[in-house]
Scaffold this motif. Structure first.
Motif, mmCIF file in Angstrom:
data_model
loop_
_atom_site.group_PDB
_atom_site.id
_atom_site.type_symbol
_atom_site.label_atom_id
_atom_site.label_comp_id
_atom_site.label_asym_id
_atom_site.label_seq_id
_atom_site.Cartn_x
_atom_site.Cartn_y
_atom_site.Cartn_z
ATOM 1 N N ASN A 187 -11.204 4.513 12.564
ATOM 2 C CA ASN A 187 -9.751 4.325 12.638
ATOM 3 C C ASN A 187 -9.373 2.865 12.855
ATOM 4 N N ARG A 188 -10.179 2.139 13.608
ATOM 5 C CA ARG A 188 -9.908 0.709 13.772
ATOM 6 C C ARG A 188 -10.008 -0.011 12.429
ATOM 7 N N ALA A 205 -6.984 0.940 10.288
ATOM 8 C CA ALA A 205 -5.783 0.221 10.712
ATOM 9 C C ALA A 205 -5.808 -1.214 10.202
ATOM 10 N N ALA A 206 -6.972 -1.855 10.304
ATOM 11 C CA ALA A 206 -7.084 -3.238 9.836
ATOM 12 C C ALA A 206 -6.896 -3.324 8.327
ATOM 13 N N ARG A 207 -7.389 -2.318 7.611
ATOM 14 C CA ARG A 207 -7.320 -2.349 6.151
ATOM 15 C C ARG A 207 -5.936 -1.968 5.625
ATOM 16 N N PHE A 208 -5.263 -0.984 6.258
ATOM 17 C CA PHE A 208 -4.068 -0.417 5.650
ATOM 18 C C PHE A 208 -2.778 -0.593 6.442
ATOM 19 N N ALA A 209 -2.850 -1.003 7.685
ATOM 20 C CA ALA A 209 -1.634 -1.057 8.494
ATOM 21 C C ALA A 209 -0.581 -1.984 7.899
ATOM 22 N N GLN A 210 -1.012 -3.028 7.187
ATOM 23 C CA GLN A 210 -0.073 -3.970 6.584
ATOM 24 C C GLN A 210 0.091 -3.760 5.076
ATOM 25 N N ASP A 211 -0.449 -2.681 4.563
ATOM 26 C CA ASP A 211 -0.357 -2.382 3.139
ATOM 27 C C ASP A 211 0.991 -1.724 2.856
ATOM 28 N N ARG A 212 1.821 -2.376 2.057
ATOM 29 C CA ARG A 212 3.163 -1.849 1.808
ATOM 30 C C ARG A 212 3.149 -0.556 1.002
ATOM 31 N N ALA A 213 2.044 -0.298 0.314
ATOM 32 C CA ALA A 213 1.946 0.938 -0.478
ATOM 33 C C ALA A 213 1.477 2.123 0.353
ATOM 34 N N VAL A 214 1.101 1.868 1.615
ATOM 35 C CA VAL A 214 0.530 2.917 2.459
ATOM 36 C C VAL A 214 1.208 2.884 3.829
ATOM 37 N N ARG A 215 1.589 4.052 4.325
ATOM 38 C CA ARG A 215 2.095 4.153 5.694
ATOM 39 C C ARG A 215 1.000 4.779 6.551
#
Length: 505
Positions: free
Chosen positions: A446-447, A450-460
């Protein structure tokens, strides 16, 4: 795919015996469902007898088949298969891989450099499998059709279909492992045609009881999906070429990627233990059902395919945690119907959760057509917990591999439905305490997510894991009674998170 000039005729007779493997993704349990119709394009059958080395190799194989008609595995293809005859350090030393995976099975190598589907058809019709009864054939052919031969995707898939049909006729007791075209960097046009061929094959052979389709192309790609040029020897030749042929390490990885499926087809243990084959990321190699469960995996797959053409506003994709919630297709076990109604009320929702699924199973289902035509407003993805546990059928994935598998799923979803928003759920906690090894692996995964997708505008990215824990950090069995699956109260927490994200109702 022709051999380098200096070695064009150097194929030692002692190395003629190779496995024939045709990779497909079907299971005998799918036999009741008819396969799609074969393409109507005519597939030619042509020889290359005007080339002395090709004529000589064909004659040598006929002689070898007459002397030893007992290979358990036959490998059929072009130069990538033919390359197993080479033992040239450092980049073309394929003999050790052959010795590990294929020689113990008395395999026969029917790979001819430069061959197309038309050449393979001619060879099959002129005695190269006459009298053989192998347990499995491994088939890798078509890259020269879309390359040097300049054939279209439709022509190439018709050629592959013709080869498969011919093998079925000549080897009625043999399972076929059909491999998708490997990635290359010849031209963007070829890459696009190869992708179209593989898309067709994934659907065409998903329900064929004689054929298992396997697309191992991901092992030759970087985590972001771009080609890993270092796994091909062509750029390092004296006269450099574009990446096309796997090098020593790439060929070994290819054999490892094939091995679990091949071993299952022929009813033998893998030649190398699954847990030790860590050179390849199994989380990104699409495969059908791996584990037996309390429901019929293939029947559920058919039920999902029957929903093609529907336009749900929300699609839920995942494993048993999604499967057992509620919704359509109806599951035998429904653990959160009230929470489902609370989240979705009158919204149209498709539940593509399958018990025991890993990321590689989801990838197979997407490519086998389950998501076709849906184009929902939202996709809610909750997958990865089963990747972190190993069985006799699949090794445990590392947290980084789980992330790569989820990344591959998201790329597939966005490619099929660019307008869909994706809500990615963090993996729910398991293990009664924070010191439980599985809990720790989930937390690390999960860490990374979060690092990979938390700032991805295509993914919430949505993480509700803490809600399933007591104040002391122990797992709340009042919400996850079996330590994994929510009950009605547990699903209510997920429903509330979906509503808070603006997804439900």
């Amino acid at each position: 795919m022709t051999p380098s000039i200096s070695r064009r005729i150097a194929y030692p007779a002692r190395m003629l015996w190779l496995s024939v493997i045709v990779v497909c993704g079907a299971s005998a349990s799918l036999g009741a469902q008819p396969a799609p119709a074969t393409a109507s394009v005519t597939a030619p059958a042509n020889d290359r007898l005007d080339q002395s080395w090709w004529a000589g190799r064909h004659a040598a194989i006929l002689a070898a088949v007459a002397r030893h008609p007992d290979p358990a595995v036959v490998l059929i293809g072009d130069s990538i298969t033919n390359n197993y005859n080479k033992a040239v350090l450092p980049d073309e030393n394929f003999a050790p891989t052959w010795a590990t995976f294929y020689a113990p099975r008395h395999a026969l190598n029917l790979g001819f450099s430069g061959d197309t589907t038309a050449n393979v058809l001619w060879r099959l019709r002129n005695g190269e499998v006459a009298g053989l009864r192998p347990k499995a054939v491994v088939l890798l052919i078509g890259t020269n059709d879309t390359g040097s031969a300049g054939r279209t995707a439709e022509q190439t898939r018709a050629g592959i279909d013709a080869v498969v049909d011919d093998l079925k006729h000549r080897l009625p007791d043999t399972r076929i492992l059909l491999l998708g075209l490997l990635p290359s960097a010849i031209t963007p046009a070829k890459t696009a045609i190869d992708a179209a061929v593989n898309t067709y094959l994934a659907k065409r052979y998903a329900v064929d009881p004689r054929v298992a389709y396997l697309d191992i192309g991901a092992i030759f790609r970087q985590p972001n999906g771009t080609l890993n040029d270092t796994r091909f020897y062509d750029p390092r030749l004296p006269q450099p070429g574009k990446p096309l042929h796997p090098d020593t390490e790439g060929q070994r990885m290819m054999a490892e990627a094939i091995e679990p499926t091949l071993a299952k087809l022929i009813g033998e243990p893998p030649r190398v233990p699954l847990a030790s084959m860590t050179d390849i990321d199994t989380a990104v190699i699409p495969v059908p059902r791996l584990e037996m469960d309390s429901y019929d995996w293939y029947a559920r797959h058919r039920d999902v395919l029957a929903m093609n053409g529907m336009t749900p506003r929300i699609v839920m994709i995942g494993d048993s945690i999604t499967h057992f919630w509620a919704g359509q297709p109806t599951a035998a076990r429904v653990s959160g119907p009230e929470a489902w109604r609370h989240a979705f009320e009158a919204a149209s929702v498709a539940n593509l959760g399958f018990g025991w699924d890993r990321t590689q199973n989801v990838l197979w289902r997407l490519r086998a057509g389950e998501f076709d035509g849906m184009a929902p407003d939202w996709v809610v993805l909750n997958i990865g917990t089963n990747n972190l546990t190993g069985t006799d059928n699949a090794r445990a994935s590392s947290p980084a591999e789980v992330v790569s598998g989820i990344d591959a799923i998201l790329r597939d979803i966005h490619a099929r439905s660019p307008r869909s928003h994706v809500a990615l759920m963090a993996i729910f906690p398991r293990g009664d305490t924070s010191a439980d090894p599985l809990r720790m692996a989930i937390a690390q995964t999960n860490r990374l997510l979060a690092a990979r997708f938390a700032q991805d505008r295509a993914v919430r990215y949505i993480d509700i894991g803490a809600k399933f824990l007591k104040p002391d950090g122990s797992l709340d069995r009042d919400l996850l009674p079996d330590g994994t699956h929510p009950n009605e109260a547990g699903y209510r927490l997920w429903a509330d998170a979906i509503l808070a994200a603006g997804i439900g109702r």
